[in-house]
Design an enzyme around this catalytic site. Structure first.
Site, PDB file in Angstrom:
ATOM      1  N   GLU A  47       0.844  -1.184   0.000  1.00 38.82           N
ATOM      2  CA  GLU A  47       0.000   0.000   0.000  1.00 38.82           C
ATOM      3  C   GLU A  47       0.887   1.245   0.000  1.00 38.82           C
ATOM      4  O   GLU A  47       2.108   1.148  -0.143  1.00 38.82           O
ATOM      5  CB  GLU A  47      -0.953  -0.053   1.194  1.00 38.82           C
ATOM      6  CG  GLU A  47      -1.834  -1.307   1.165  1.00 38.82           C
ATOM      7  CD  GLU A  47      -2.825  -1.390   2.317  1.00 38.82           C
ATOM      8  OE1 GLU A  47      -3.236  -0.326   2.830  1.00 38.82           O
ATOM      9  OE2 GLU A  47      -3.196  -2.512   2.710  1.00 38.82           O
ATOM     10  N   LYS A  77      -0.397   3.781  -4.884  1.00 38.82           N
ATOM     11  CA  LYS A  77       0.431   2.582  -4.845  1.00 38.82           C
ATOM     12  C   LYS A  77       1.367   2.473  -6.045  1.00 38.82           C
ATOM     13  O   LYS A  77       2.094   1.481  -6.169  1.00 38.82           O
ATOM     14  CB  LYS A  77      -0.461   1.337  -4.803  1.00 38.82           C
ATOM     15  CG  LYS A  77      -1.480   1.334  -3.674  1.00 38.82           C
ATOM     16  CD  LYS A  77      -2.395   0.128  -3.803  1.00 38.82           C
ATOM     17  CE  LYS A  77      -3.540   0.182  -2.802  1.00 38.82           C
ATOM     18  NZ  LYS A  77      -4.432  -0.986  -2.911  1.00 38.82           N
TER      19      LYS A  77
END
Length: 297
Positions: A3, A61
């Site tokens: 993430e 991301k």
């Protein structure tokens, strides 16, 4: 899937060790690593050779390395297990090495300590890869065209909190689905969504239309706090697949309040945490602190 904090840790490493370096040659060792580059591995290597890297950039991301004096960037997608490592040239090859980028020597490299190193893309599961892309039209941030639809992330100074709240109110969805919608807010994945929702005392199935402006502002604050804390810890690592550019794992998993804590006591009220299947993933929550929304008769 890494993430925002994990990808930002990698971006910072690339910025330190790769900025300003000129590519001497490229080896593509597995075709799947360049499958997002339609012209293939030989074209990827030929076009990248001789180019100089500008500082790495990121949105959500996704991270990319702009090439100096061009509108082209190398877009990196880490997938489930991709790693971008800066290694000494003499270091043994990793078992799952997919792409090797060697650099031309320079005096600046000696000054920064980067001399004698190369960039390696390692990927056990081959879901990630590298590819070359042109800049998206009218993108002031130099965003590659294929990710032009990705929203800004909550750590971006240009993120519009008011627009985010308005979008939440208009959408017929639930709060966790909204947090994972990369066209609405980028960089938030399953782990940090659960962490932020626990801090905000919100159930993952709470309808977005029921959130007041103060509640959505509070939630955004928790998202930012969780991500900043994870950045300070180097990201979250549950196994050896996520590492920074020096091969070091993050340790924020030791500080998680919700994710992965099924049956453990809630750190706030002591109630055993629960896990529920959710969109081919899992959601972790406290049944007392994060009560589910009422179902209309």
């Amino acid at each position: 899937m890494p993430e925002l904090p994990e990808v930002e840790v990698v971006r910072r490493g690339l910025e330190r060790w790769v900025t300003g370096r000129t590519v001497a040659d490229v080896e593509v060792l597995h075709p799947r690593a360049v499958r997002r580059h339609p012209a293939g591995g030989a074209d990827f290597a030929a076009r990248l050779t001789g180019q100089r890297f500008e500082p790495a950039r990121r949105r959500g991301k996704y991270l990319w390395l702009p090439l100096a004096d061009t509108d082209t960037s190398v877009l990196g997608h880490l997938g489930m297990s991709g790693q971008l490592l800066v290694q000494p040239e003499e270091a043994p090859d990793e078992k799952h090495l997919r792409i090797r980028v060697r650099f031309a020597p320079s005096d600046a490299d000696s000054a920064t300590g980067a001399a004698g190193t190369e960039l390696r893309f390692v990927d056990q599961r081959t879901f990630g890869g590298l590819s070359l892309h042109e800049r998206a039209p009218d993108s002031a941030d130099g965003l590659p065209d294929v990710i032009g639809h990705i929203a800004r992330d909550p750590l971006d100074p240009a993120f519009d909190d008011a627009a985010f709240h308005a979008a939440l109110r208009l959408r017929r969805t639930t709060i966790k689905r909204a947090l994972l919608d990369q066209s609405l807010i980028s960089g938030v994945g399953n782990i940090y969504a659960d962490e932020a929702l626990w801090r905000a005392r919100l159930h993952y199935d709470r309808p977005t239309a029921t959130l007041t402006r103060p509640r959505s502002a509070e939630l955004l604050g928790h998202v930012r706090d969780v991500m900043n804390a994870a950045l300070a810890a180097g990201g979250t690592s549950f196994d050896s697949l996520y590492v920074n550019v020096n091969g070091e794992s993050g340790y924020f998993d030791r500080s998680l309040d919700a994710y992965g804590r099924e049956d453990e006591p809630c750190r706030r009220c002591g109630t055993p945490m629960r896990r529920r299947a959710w969109m081919n993933r899992s959601s972790y929550f406290c049944p007392r602190c994060q009560r589910p929304p009422r179902v209309s008769p």
